[in-house]
Design an enzyme around this catalytic site. Sequence first.
Site, PDB file in Angstrom:
ATOM      1  N   CYS A 147     -60.066 -21.336  39.370  1.00 14.58           N
ATOM      2  CA  CYS A 147     -59.366 -22.550  39.807  1.00 14.58           C
ATOM      3  C   CYS A 147     -59.859 -23.043  41.156  1.00 14.58           C
ATOM      4  O   CYS A 147     -59.567 -24.160  41.559  1.00 14.58           O
ATOM      5  CB  CYS A 147     -57.863 -22.288  39.872  1.00 14.58           C
ATOM      6  SG  CYS A 147     -57.158 -21.837  38.281  1.00 14.58           S
ATOM      7  N   ASN A 202     -55.234 -12.289  40.280  1.00 19.81           N
ATOM      8  CA  ASN A 202     -56.307 -12.838  39.454  1.00 19.81           C
ATOM      9  C   ASN A 202     -57.689 -12.671  40.066  1.00 19.81           C
ATOM     10  O   ASN A 202     -58.701 -12.681  39.354  1.00 19.81           O
ATOM     11  CB  ASN A 202     -56.058 -14.327  39.161  1.00 19.81           C
ATOM     12  CG  ASN A 202     -55.882 -15.136  40.419  1.00 19.81           C
ATOM     13  OD1 ASN A 202     -54.991 -14.870  41.230  1.00 19.81           O
ATOM     14  ND2 ASN A 202     -56.707 -16.142  40.613  1.00 19.81           N
TER      15      ASN A 202
END
Length: 397
Positions: free
Chosen positions: A346, A173
Site C-alpha cells: 500500500c 503486514n
Amino acid sequence: MNAPSACPSPSVAADEAPLQFPIYLDYSATTPVDPQVAARMCAYLTEKFGNPASSSHSFGWEAKAAVEKARKQVAALVGAQAGEIVWTSGATESNNLALKGAAHALREAGRGKHLITVSTEHKAVLDTMHTLERAGFEVTYLQPQADGLVTVEQLQAALRPDTIVASVMMVNNEIGVIQPIAELGEICGARGIVFHVDAVQAAGKIAIDLRALKVDLMSFSAHKIYGPKGIGALFVRHNPALKLEAQIDGGGHENGMRSGTLATHQIVGMGEAFALAASLLDEEAARIRILRDRLWQGLKALPGVVLNGSETARIPHNLNVSFDLGGEVSVAGQLLDIAVSAGSACNSANAAPSYVLTAIGRPAALARSAIRFSLGRYTTAAEIDYTINTLHQLLQA
C-alpha cells in the site's frame, strides 16, 4: 511462481515444480487464487448467478445457500459463529466499519471518545483513526518496542476512563511480528473496551480461536489467503451491547451493518479459500517455516544484514531484513527476476522510509534498504536457493 492462472485443475506440487521466472516472494501483498477456489467460483459467474436476496425462486435460494455455506467456512477457520461474519468488500472496509461504526455508536451512547491503536498498524487503520480524530475523537498511538511488539503495560498505561475502542493488528503486514492479542484482549475485556483486531496477515497462517480470545471485532481479507480480491469479512461478536453504526446506506443487508447486493462468486471463493486454509494450516506453516529459515540462514552471514522484528514472535511466512551498505542503496530494485517488497504494498509508491521500521528505531538508511520476503503456498526450495545465490552475488561483488 508455479500457481495456475485461471480456473484449470491444479499444477504439479510445489516441491516438484521446475524453477520458473519471475520468482514470486511477495505473498503478503497478495496471493494467487488457488485453483480449487477458482473452480468453485466459476459456476457462480455463469450458471448459479442468482441474487442471494431474491427469495421467490430457485436462483436466489441457491445463491443464498452458497453465501451461508461460505459464512460457515470463514467462521470455522477462526472459531466464530456463522452469524458473527459480516461480508465486506475487503479488509479496508472491514476496518472502517469496525472502527468508525463502534466509535460513533459508543460516543452517541455517552461512553467516551478516546481510542487506542499502534503506530505500526496498516494504513487502513491509521488513516481511519486520523479521520476519527478530525471528527472529534482522541487517539493514543502506542509505540512498539525494538522488536515490533507492544506490551500489556503499554496498553494499561494508555487507558483512560473514556477509552472506548482499542485496535491492534494480530500480525504486522511488513515485519510479520505476532502481537500478544490474548493478553491485550483480557485487559480490554476487563474494562469493557471494544477490542478490534486486524487479522488480515494472520488468518490461514496461524491458529485463531475467537471462542477463547476476548476480541469483539476482527477483520479478514480473501486475497491474502488464496481467494479473490474485492471481498472480505468482519467478525462482530454476538453482544447486545456491541452496536455498529453502518457506513453504507441501502437495503439493510447483513443485519443492517453493510448494505449492497452480495457478490456471490467472490463470497464462495472466500469461503472455499478459508476452508482450504483450515485443512492445510499446520502442514503449510511447517513447510514454509523450513523454507523461511533456509532463506534466513543463507542471508544472515552476509555483511550488514539486519533482521527487522522479533526473531521468534513472527509468522513463518515473513522475513524482513535490511542491508547496511553504508548508504541508501535499494537492494530490492536490483532483484529484477524476484518479486519482493521494499515495504507494504500500500506504500510502495512512497519514497519515504517505512513508517513501521522507523517506529521500531531503524535509521532512514536501514529502513530504505529493507526487503520483505513473504513466502507462500507455491514457494519452492529452488526459489529460495536462487534468491540466496542472487543476493550473495549482488552484495559480494
